[in-house]
Design a protein around this motif. Structure first.
Motif, mmCIF file in Angstrom:
data_model
loop_
_atom_site.group_PDB
_atom_site.id
_atom_site.type_symbol
_atom_site.label_atom_id
_atom_site.label_comp_id
_atom_site.label_asym_id
_atom_site.label_seq_id
_atom_site.Cartn_x
_atom_site.Cartn_y
_atom_site.Cartn_z
ATOM 1 N N UNK A 136 30.647 6.410 -30.859
ATOM 2 C CA UNK A 136 29.798 7.517 -30.397
ATOM 3 C C UNK A 136 30.457 8.360 -29.307
ATOM 4 N N UNK A 137 30.106 9.631 -29.303
ATOM 5 C CA UNK A 137 30.563 10.541 -28.250
ATOM 6 C C UNK A 137 29.857 10.192 -26.943
ATOM 7 N N UNK A 138 30.454 10.568 -25.813
ATOM 8 C CA UNK A 138 29.755 10.320 -24.547
ATOM 9 C C UNK A 138 28.443 11.090 -24.503
ATOM 10 N N UNK A 170 27.394 -2.109 -17.431
ATOM 11 C CA UNK A 170 28.222 -0.946 -17.120
ATOM 12 C C UNK A 170 28.359 -0.028 -18.328
ATOM 13 N N UNK A 171 28.164 1.259 -18.093
ATOM 14 C CA UNK A 171 28.522 2.271 -19.085
ATOM 15 C C UNK A 171 29.993 2.588 -18.847
ATOM 16 N N UNK A 172 30.812 2.395 -19.882
ATOM 17 C CA UNK A 172 32.257 2.479 -19.694
ATOM 18 C C UNK A 172 32.902 3.451 -20.658
ATOM 19 N N UNK A 173 33.949 4.109 -20.162
ATOM 20 C CA UNK A 173 34.904 4.795 -21.014
ATOM 21 C C UNK A 173 36.083 3.848 -21.112
ATOM 22 N N UNK A 229 33.446 5.024 -25.799
ATOM 23 C CA UNK A 229 32.369 5.093 -24.810
ATOM 24 C C UNK A 229 31.294 4.099 -25.218
ATOM 25 N N UNK A 230 30.976 3.151 -24.326
ATOM 26 C CA UNK A 230 30.036 2.102 -24.712
ATOM 27 C C UNK A 230 29.394 1.455 -23.490
#
Length: 150
Positions: free
Chosen positions: A7-9, A92-95, A84-85
């Motif tokens: 998925x895209x950010x 944590x939302x991470x790149x 992005x997940x």
């Protein structure tokens, strides 16, 4: 440009950069994966986050040993991808910036030391089918093609 998989950010969502190192490990026509238990159990390429002050290859050796119990060698860089997940184990939302190497398991020192992980050998087609991460599938497929021409 580093390709993005998944998925895209989300607009307005902040993400923490999380660099990591992962390996496609081949031996005797089989692929070594790690199975991670937990809130979202899944099969993964062995590897993980690069700690502060640690190089990518050193992190890869450490993570593979922790998750599978194997020492590795004959590393060859394949490439990188972004993802992005949400990382539930860190809330944590991470790149994720994932470097990927092709390598060989050399010897097993013992069982995985990372809680909730186990080493699993699979045929390449089965391994490709069970990887949840599309970036990991892409690089494994590329590694398998590369191996067939070496």
């Amino acid at each position: 440009m580093i390709p993005r998989f998944g998925p895209a950010p989300r607009p307005g969502q902040s993400y923490r950069l999380r660099p990591g190192a992962y390996a496609v490990l081949l031996r005797g026509g089989q692929v070594l994966l790690t199975h991670q238990d937990g809130p979202e159990p899944e099969y993964q390429l062995p590897g993980g986050g690069i700690d502060a002050g640690e190089g990518a290859v050193a992190a890869l050796h450490r993570e593979v040993r922790e998750e599978t119990g194997y020492r590795i060698g004959a590393l060859r860089g394949l490439g990188a991808y972004r993802r992005f997940c949400f990382m539930p184990e860190y809330d944590l939302m991470a790149e994720k910036l994932c470097g990927v190497w092709l390598g060989r398991p050399i010897r097993r020192d013992g069982p995985p030391t990372e809680p909730g992980h186990r080493a699993v050998w699979m045929a390449p087609a089965a391994a490709l089918a069970c990887l949840a991460d599309p970036g990991a599938r892409f690089w494994m497929a590329r590694a398998l093609r590369l191996r067939s021409v070496l």
